[in-house]
Design a protein around this motif. Structure first.
Motif, PDB file in Angstrom:
ATOM      1  N   PRO A   1       0.831  -1.212   0.000  1.00  0.00           N
ATOM      2  CA  PRO A   1       0.000   0.000   0.000  1.00  0.00           C
ATOM      3  C   PRO A   1       0.862   1.257   0.000  1.00  0.00           C
ATOM      4  O   PRO A   1       2.077   1.217   0.184  1.00  0.00           O
ATOM      5  CB  PRO A   1      -0.823  -0.122   1.298  1.00  0.00           C
ATOM      6  N   ARG A   2       0.199   2.390  -0.159  1.00  0.00           N
ATOM      7  CA  ARG A   2       0.909   3.671  -0.195  1.00  0.00           C
ATOM      8  C   ARG A   2       1.392   4.033   1.211  1.00  0.00           C
ATOM      9  O   ARG A   2       0.784   3.692   2.218  1.00  0.00           O
ATOM     10  CB  ARG A   2      -0.019   4.767  -0.719  1.00  0.00           C
ATOM     11  N   GLY A   3       2.521   4.735   1.245  1.00  0.00           N
ATOM     12  CA  GLY A   3       3.002   5.310   2.486  1.00  0.00           C
ATOM     13  C   GLY A   3       3.475   4.331   3.536  1.00  0.00           C
ATOM     14  O   GLY A   3       3.414   4.632   4.730  1.00  0.00           O
ATOM     15  N   VAL A   4       3.960   3.140   3.139  1.00  0.00           N
ATOM     16  CA  VAL A   4       4.416   2.154   4.130  1.00  0.00           C
ATOM     17  C   VAL A   4       5.928   1.975   4.100  1.00  0.00           C
ATOM     18  O   VAL A   4       6.462   1.166   4.856  1.00  0.00           O
ATOM     19  CB  VAL A   4       3.721   0.793   3.914  1.00  0.00           C
ATOM     20  N   GLY A   5       6.658   2.698   3.216  1.00  0.00           N
ATOM     21  CA  GLY A   5       8.118   2.663   3.249  1.00  0.00           C
ATOM     22  C   GLY A   5       8.789   2.013   2.069  1.00  0.00           C
ATOM     23  O   GLY A   5       9.968   1.644   2.171  1.00  0.00           O
ATOM     24  N   LYS A   6       8.138   1.876   0.930  1.00  0.00           N
ATOM     25  CA  LYS A   6       8.753   1.218  -0.217  1.00  0.00           C
ATOM     26  C   LYS A   6       9.907   2.044  -0.776  1.00  0.00           C
ATOM     27  O   LYS A   6      11.036   1.543  -0.919  1.00  0.00           O
ATOM     28  CB  LYS A   6       7.690   0.975  -1.305  1.00  0.00           C
ATOM     29  N   THR A   7       9.652   3.306  -1.101  1.00  0.00           N
ATOM     30  CA  THR A   7      10.711   4.164  -1.635  1.00  0.00           C
ATOM     31  C   THR A   7      11.789   4.429  -0.592  1.00  0.00           C
ATOM     32  O   THR A   7      12.984   4.509  -0.923  1.00  0.00           O
ATOM     33  CB  THR A   7      10.104   5.496  -2.119  1.00  0.00           C
ATOM     34  N   THR A   8      11.388   4.538   0.662  1.00  0.00           N
ATOM     35  CA  THR A   8      12.369   4.756   1.729  1.00  0.00           C
ATOM     36  C   THR A   8      13.341   3.588   1.833  1.00  0.00           C
ATOM     37  O   THR A   8      14.567   3.780   1.922  1.00  0.00           O
ATOM     38  CB  THR A   8      11.632   4.954   3.069  1.00  0.00           C
ATOM     39  N   CYS A   9      12.813   2.365   1.817  1.00  0.00           N
ATOM     40  CA  CYS A   9      13.698   1.196   1.876  1.00  0.00           C
ATOM     41  C   CYS A   9      14.573   1.091   0.633  1.00  0.00           C
ATOM     42  O   CYS A   9      15.729   0.642   0.717  1.00  0.00           O
ATOM     43  CB  CYS A   9      12.852  -0.077   2.043  1.00  0.00           C
ATOM     44  N   ALA A  10      14.039   1.511  -0.516  1.00  0.00           N
ATOM     45  CA  ALA A  10      14.856   1.485  -1.735  1.00  0.00           C
ATOM     46  C   ALA A  10      16.035   2.450  -1.620  1.00  0.00           C
ATOM     47  O   ALA A  10      17.170   2.116  -1.996  1.00  0.00           O
ATOM     48  CB  ALA A  10      13.989   1.849  -2.943  1.00  0.00           C
ATOM     49  N   ARG A  11      15.804   3.633  -1.058  1.00  0.00           N
ATOM     50  CA  ARG A  11      16.902   4.597  -0.909  1.00  0.00           C
ATOM     51  C   ARG A  11      17.915   4.119   0.135  1.00  0.00           C
ATOM     52  O   ARG A  11      19.131   4.291  -0.040  1.00  0.00           O
ATOM     53  CB  ARG A  11      16.329   5.952  -0.507  1.00  0.00           C
ATOM     54  N   ILE A  12      17.417   3.531   1.236  1.00  0.00           N
ATOM     55  CA  ILE A  12      18.342   3.026   2.253  1.00  0.00           C
ATOM     56  C   ILE A  12      19.194   1.895   1.689  1.00  0.00           C
ATOM     57  O   ILE A  12      20.407   1.807   1.954  1.00  0.00           O
ATOM     58  CB  ILE A  12      17.555   2.562   3.490  1.00  0.00           C
ATOM     59  N   LEU A  13      18.583   1.029   0.886  1.00  0.00           N
ATOM     60  CA  LEU A  13      19.336  -0.060   0.260  1.00  0.00           C
ATOM     61  C   LEU A  13      20.401   0.493  -0.677  1.00  0.00           C
ATOM     62  O   LEU A  13      21.553   0.018  -0.687  1.00  0.00           O
ATOM     63  CB  LEU A  13      18.369  -0.973  -0.501  1.00  0.00           C
ATOM     64  N   ALA A  14      20.048   1.515  -1.467  1.00  0.00           N
ATOM     65  CA  ALA A  14      21.018   2.116  -2.393  1.00  0.00           C
ATOM     66  C   ALA A  14      22.176   2.752  -1.634  1.00  0.00           C
ATOM     67  O   ALA A  14      23.338   2.668  -2.064  1.00  0.00           O
ATOM     68  CB  ALA A  14      20.308   3.146  -3.269  1.00  0.00           C
ATOM     69  N   LYS A  15      21.894   3.396  -0.516  1.00  0.00           N
ATOM     70  CA  LYS A  15      22.964   4.017   0.263  1.00  0.00           C
ATOM     71  C   LYS A  15      23.830   2.972   0.943  1.00  0.00           C
ATOM     72  O   LYS A  15      25.068   3.102   0.996  1.00  0.00           O
ATOM     73  CB  LYS A  15      22.348   4.963   1.307  1.00  0.00           C
ATOM     74  N   THR A  16      23.196   1.918   1.467  1.00  0.00           N
ATOM     75  CA  THR A  16      23.947   0.943   2.263  1.00  0.00           C
ATOM     76  C   THR A  16      24.913   0.128   1.407  1.00  0.00           C
ATOM     77  O   THR A  16      26.043  -0.164   1.820  1.00  0.00           O
ATOM     78  CB  THR A  16      22.966   0.000   2.991  1.00  0.00           C
ATOM     79  N   ILE A  17      24.501  -0.266   0.202  1.00  0.00           N
ATOM     80  CA  ILE A  17      25.370  -1.119  -0.624  1.00  0.00           C
ATOM     81  C   ILE A  17      26.569  -0.341  -1.161  1.00  0.00           C
ATOM     82  O   ILE A  17      27.564  -0.945  -1.583  1.00  0.00           O
ATOM     83  CB  ILE A  17      24.580  -1.747  -1.787  1.00  0.00           C
TER      84      ILE A  17
END
Length: 586
Positions: free
Chosen positions: A47-63
């Motif tokens: 659903p909307r607003g549950v953290g999909k884009t946020t987790c994608a950005r965190i994954l991009a930063k972490t790797i």
């Protein structure tokens, strides 16, 4: 002035440990990073607003982090993390597929994939709302998505997974995000309120969480709006007012009226709700949800399914113990039928009132259906008739209350058929009883009133006078001020005129104050009737333009008035003006 940043952006999680309610996703991603088992394509659904884009950005930063910790989290101190946090990283590319959904947009993205990163290990491409891509764009993306360069990672995010082609799904590692629970949302909101110095009641945060329906972004947006509306003071009442939610207390009062079969009180309460601007379908749906919660409260095993304010849970349990399950189920059927037919009803208010009338007398209808002495089930069984002996000639003497006796000769019986097996349906047999002395609820109330009157327990009504009315009016204003009700000011500015011993008139200077007073009609009537021991006490609110009721404002003096005032105090100023023949610019 410092630039305002909404809470959804200001408190966006910067590492996996701060993501709320998605531990099954974050744990898997951290393990994959720590074990170096990253897939080349991810699909984040939910659903909307549950953290999909946020987790994608965190994954991009972490790797791309140069010094990740043992748990697989980014350090947030290296050059790669700092550039990412500042938005200047060249290793992350975001594409909004809602506005860039053509084949040319995807071809441009594919051309960028050919270039290796200048710094860091991976180039991450985040495609948001990927379900908006056209079929031809999906097809142009297939080959690159299946065999990308070793340094390229694709993260696709969508709210509608069913719209994505199966060929895309088979090339991605799919992660399903779930709605954030009410408790997790409330805890996160409490943490933010503590950091921002906002005083918020837990009941208000629970209402915001229920309204957001598992979407953290919506919850934070609602929180920002109410903080601006209330100047940093979040209470249960002002949250309900801002979100236009009908308080559950109205439904408790409505159910009490139903159980007492007090139709008048139920109709007045619905009129009060209607005056506040709540539509009839909203009332029907809310009342149905209220009864559903009562059903859940009867069984402690499923009581946890209720999404209600904690302060109401005990009240739900207490009312559920007093009610019959059959009554609740029947009430739900009535409300469901009324809600289905609401749109087609010509008179919406009348349609809701008819449903309330049926609910008021539902208990009485169930008592009639379940009255003892009636067989509720029938059986099908074969029976054999036996030969009946003919009636012998006899006389039946009926003695009326007055007059001669009447002799009735019965008709000769017809020929009795031969006995044989016959399949019959045994009909429902109603036992004949002496007329019951059971009376309706209204009659019981009348008898109690008459008995108490004979016993001398009645309290004589207090005659309405201007002095007594003003005292009672002030007491009601004090109660409004204790509850911080904004209608108190309108009550203070109103004028009262006694018409007779049982009625009076409230005079207000404008329509706004009239609406405030009408909004408290039910509690005011109950208070005054109890205060004067008179259930027939009535009043009406009228608007009248009177100078004594208007708010007095002292307007500042203009230039001419100030000169005239100075001249009256110091006559030499006027004399100087006249001698010099000065013309003043007013």
């Amino acid at each position: 002035m410092e630039q305002f940043i909404v809470s959804a952006r200001k408190y966006r999680p910067q590492n996996f440990s701060t993501v709320v309610g998605q531990s099954h996703i974050t744990t898997t991603l951290k393990n994959a990073i720590r074990n170096q088992q990253l897939a080349h394509a991810f699909l984040f659904c939910g659903p909307r607003g549950v953290g999909k884009t946020t987790c994608a950005r965190i994954l991009a930063k972490t790797i791309n982090c140069e010094h990740p910790d043992e748990d697989g989290e980014a350090c947030n101190t290296c050059h790669s993390c700092v550039s990412f946090n500042e938005g200047s990283s060249m290793n992350i590319h975001e594409l909004d597929a809602a506005s860039n959904n053509s084949v040319d947009d995807i071809r441009s993205l594919v051309e960028q994939v050919r270039f290796a990163p200048q710094a860091g290990k991976y180039k991450v491409y985040i495609v948001d709302e990927v379900h908006m891509l056209s079929t031809s764009a999906f097809n142009a993306f297939l080959k690159t998505l299946e065999e990308p360069p070793p340094y390229a990672i694709f993260i696709l995010a969508t709210t509608e997974k069913h719209k994505i082609l199966p060929t895309i799904l088979s090339r991605c590692q799919i992660f399903d995000f779930k709605r954030i629970t009410t408790n997790d949302t409330v805890e996160h909101l409490e943490d933010i309120c503590g950091k921002e110095g906002i005083h918020a009641e837990k009941a208000a945060l629970q209402v915001i969480s229920q309204k957001s329906e598992g979407c953290m972004r919506d919850a934070l947006s609602i929180l920002d709006k109410i903080v601006s509306f209330t100047n940093g003071e979040l209470t249960y009442q002002n949250t309900l007012e801002h979100l236009n939610i009908l308080d559950a207390d109205y439904y408790f009062r409505m159910m009490d009226n139903m159980l007492r079969q007090d139709l008048s009180a139920a109709m007045l309460l619905y009129d009060d709700i209607n005056r506040k601007g709540f539509e009839g379908d909203l009332v029907l749906n809310g009342f149905a949800e209220f009864i559903r919660n009562l059903l859940l409260s009867k069984d402690p095993k499923v009581a946890s399914l209720m999404e209600v304010v904690e302060s109401f849970r005990i009240r739900y349990s207490e009312m559920a113990t007093k009610m019959n399950t059959g009554y609740l189920v029947s009430a739900l059927n009535i409300l469901a039928e009324a809600e289905i037919n609401y749109k087609s009803a010509r008179n919406k208010k009348l349609h809701v009132e008819l449903a309330l009338i049926r609910l008021c007398y539902l208990q009485q209808a169930l008592e009639l259906v379940n009255e003892p002495g009636k067989k509720k089930l029938t059986e099908l069984r074969p029976l054999n008739f036996r030969a009946l002996t003919p009636f012998t000639k006899a006389t039946v003497e009926l003695k009326p209350a007055a007059g001669p006796a009447q002799v009735i000769t019965p008709i000769q019986p017809a020929k009795v058929p031969e006995p044989g097996p016959v399949l019959i349906i045994e009909e429902t047999i109603v036992q004949q009883k002496v007329p019951s002395t059971k009376i309706g609820s209204l009659q019981k109330i009348r008898e109690r009133v008459s008995v108490s009157a004979q016993a001398g327990n009645t309290i004589k009504a207090i005659h309405l006078t201007g002095e007594l009315l003003q005292m009672a009016w002030q007491e009601f204003i004090d109660q409004l001020k204790e509850n911080r009700n904004p209608a108190a000011q309108s009550f203070e500015m109103a004028a009262l005129e006694v018409k007779d011993e049982g009625s009076f008139t409230v005079i207000t200077p404008n329509n706004l104050q009239q609406k405030f007073i009408d909004g408290e009609r039910i509690p005011l009537s109950e208070f005054l009737q109890k205060r004067f021991h008179n259930q027939q006490l009535t009043y009406q609110v009228i608007v009248e333009q009177r100078e004594d009721l208007q708010i007095k404002f002292e307007a500042p003096l203009n230039s001419r008035e100030r000169f005239q005032q100075l001249s009256s105090q110091f006559p030499l100023i006027k004399e100087l003006k006249d001698r010099l023949k000065l013309e003043l610019d007013y």
